[in-house]
Scaffold this motif. Sequence first.
Motif, PDB file in Angstrom:
ATOM      1  N   GLN A 119       0.838  -1.231  -0.024  1.00 36.12           N
ATOM      2  CA  GLN A 119       0.009   0.068   0.071  1.00 36.12           C
ATOM      3  C   GLN A 119       1.003   1.350  -0.031  1.00 36.12           C
ATOM      4  N   GLU A 120       2.006   1.272   0.868  1.00 33.83           N
ATOM      5  CA  GLU A 120       2.914   2.430   1.057  1.00 33.83           C
ATOM      6  C   GLU A 120       3.533   2.706  -0.710  1.00 33.83           C
ATOM      7  N   LEU A 121       3.943   1.473  -1.114  1.00 36.27           N
ATOM      8  CA  LEU A 121       4.501   1.793  -2.383  1.00 36.27           C
ATOM      9  C   LEU A 121       3.599   2.131  -3.433  1.00 36.27           C
ATOM     10  N   ALA A 122       2.203   1.748  -3.364  1.00 33.52           N
ATOM     11  CA  ALA A 122       1.266   2.252  -4.348  1.00 33.52           C
ATOM     12  C   ALA A 122       1.065   3.711  -4.323  1.00 33.52           C
ATOM     13  N   ARG A 130       2.797  12.371 -10.077  1.00 35.38           N
ATOM     14  CA  ARG A 130       2.169  13.626  -9.980  1.00 35.38           C
ATOM     15  C   ARG A 130       3.267  14.759  -9.464  1.00 35.38           C
ATOM     16  N   GLY A 131       4.464  14.265  -9.204  1.00 33.67           N
ATOM     17  CA  GLY A 131       5.687  15.082  -8.871  1.00 33.67           C
ATOM     18  C   GLY A 131       5.826  15.433  -7.399  1.00 33.67           C
ATOM     19  N   PHE A 132       5.002  14.903  -6.673  1.00 32.84           N
ATOM     20  CA  PHE A 132       4.925  15.207  -5.226  1.00 32.84           C
ATOM     21  C   PHE A 132       5.996  14.345  -4.457  1.00 32.84           C
ATOM     22  N   ALA A 133       6.580  13.484  -5.187  1.00 38.36           N
ATOM     23  CA  ALA A 133       7.661  12.454  -4.309  1.00 38.36           C
ATOM     24  C   ALA A 133       8.789  12.248  -5.108  1.00 38.36           C
ATOM     25  N   SER A 134       9.854  12.181  -4.541  1.00 40.31           N
ATOM     26  CA  SER A 134      11.080  11.936  -5.115  1.00 40.31           C
ATOM     27  C   SER A 134      11.346  10.617  -5.872  1.00 40.31           C
ATOM     28  N   SER A 135      12.291  10.470  -6.680  1.00 41.25           N
ATOM     29  CA  SER A 135      12.564   9.197  -7.001  1.00 41.25           C
ATOM     30  C   SER A 135      13.169   8.191  -5.820  1.00 41.25           C
ATOM     31  N   GLN A 136      13.980   9.027  -5.101  1.00 42.90           N
ATOM     32  CA  GLN A 136      14.762   8.450  -4.008  1.00 42.90           C
ATOM     33  C   GLN A 136      13.688   7.783  -3.003  1.00 42.90           C
ATOM     34  N   LEU A 137      12.722   8.535  -2.780  1.00 40.70           N
ATOM     35  CA  LEU A 137      11.620   7.959  -1.951  1.00 40.70           C
ATOM     36  C   LEU A 137      10.901   6.688  -2.248  1.00 40.70           C
ATOM     37  N   LEU A 138      10.353   6.684  -3.879  1.00 41.13           N
ATOM     38  CA  LEU A 138       9.986   5.782  -4.582  1.00 41.13           C
ATOM     39  C   LEU A 138      10.748   4.402  -4.371  1.00 41.13           C
ATOM     40  N   MET A 145       9.197  -2.957  -0.115  1.00 39.45           N
ATOM     41  CA  MET A 145       8.156  -3.901  -0.385  1.00 39.45           C
ATOM     42  C   MET A 145       9.035  -5.061  -0.516  1.00 39.45           C
ATOM     43  N   ASP A 146      10.160  -5.101  -1.252  1.00 36.06           N
ATOM     44  CA  ASP A 146      10.864  -6.386  -1.464  1.00 36.06           C
ATOM     45  C   ASP A 146      11.348  -6.990  -0.351  1.00 36.06           C
ATOM     46  N   ALA A 147      11.658  -6.199   0.838  1.00 41.65           N
ATOM     47  CA  ALA A 147      12.120  -6.859   2.098  1.00 41.65           C
ATOM     48  C   ALA A 147      10.599  -7.682   2.538  1.00 41.65           C
ATOM     49  N   ALA A 148       9.605  -6.838   2.618  1.00 44.97           N
ATOM     50  CA  ALA A 148       8.515  -7.695   3.123  1.00 44.97           C
ATOM     51  C   ALA A 148       8.254  -8.995   2.453  1.00 44.97           C
ATOM     52  N   GLU A 149       8.265  -8.827   1.343  1.00 43.70           N
ATOM     53  CA  GLU A 149       7.911  -9.975   0.354  1.00 43.70           C
ATOM     54  C   GLU A 149       8.955 -11.129   0.923  1.00 43.70           C
TER      55      GLU A 149
END
Length: 338
Positions: A119-122, A130-138, A145-149
């Motif tokens: 959910q956090e990743l989505a 929309r330009g409100f989050a940086s690529s680093q944060l993504l 998400m990978d760690a949780a998986e």
Amino acid sequence: MLRKYAGFILLAVALVGIAIFGWWKYTHPGLPDGIAMANGRLEAEQVQVATKYAGRVQDVLAEEGDLVTAGQVIARMDTRDVLAQLGEARAQLLSAQSAEGEAQSALSAREADRLLARQELARIDQLHKRGFASSQLLDKARASMDAAEAMFQAAQATLRRSIAGIDAAQATINRVEAAVDDSTLTAPRSGRIQYKLIQPGEVVAAGTPIVTLLDLTDVYMTVFLPASDAGVLGIGDEARIIVDPAPQYVIPARVTFVAEDAQFTPKAVETKDEREKLMFRVKLTIDPKLLSLWESRVKTGVRGVGYVRVKRGIEWPENLAVKLPEPTLEAASENAGH
């Protein structure tokens, strides 16, 4: 004077001889043409009641000569070691079940963490578009998400191992319980104990016979007949048996086996006369239902004579008509109940 008495003596001896011969002819009438006879002895199938596992014999509950029924307890092995193994296996099962519960709880927690990370990743992905989050944060959200998986997959593997541990513990319990059951030796069929081979307290190896059981439902006489007689016999043909200890009785039987090969032969088998000397083993079996009426009287090793018809259509002579003793009271009442 001596000659006169000698004549009387010879006359008396002759008369006695004639009387003995007449008695023998009366009690041993000749066989009609088409009836063959041969000497043999009563036998029964032997069953070895043996222990499956090595150990100490705790009890032997049957004695030589005892009549036993199918399923009756014959002997017991010392089960202290086996019962200790059973307790250990049950403890391992409880431990495996506890580990399974912990693994299930851990899997539920990892599944919740995976859902939250998804959910956090989505959400961050939408903000990034929309330009409100940086690529680093993504990238950080994707890594979470990978760690949780990975944590979820590890929890699943742990749960599978715990379930396998339960299965293994249960299999051990089943195996040890079977060993406990096999420590009680029972009669595989009804019969008479012929030999008691082991005494209580003895330590035996796996497969050691404890007693020898005679199957009184499979009693037969083995005889040997020449090829000319054995060759015309068929399985199921009627037969008669007379045993030496009770010559007044004639026991009915059936031909249940005729050997394909000669059991003993002359040195050379070239002419017809020599082939006639070939001897074949024939088995004359008594009806099990008949045996059940005289179970307490049936004995093996008894010598006697077996008779078979080697010509079709002839009747049994009068001296070979079936004649049996009265059945035992116990057997008669038991059969009446059925």
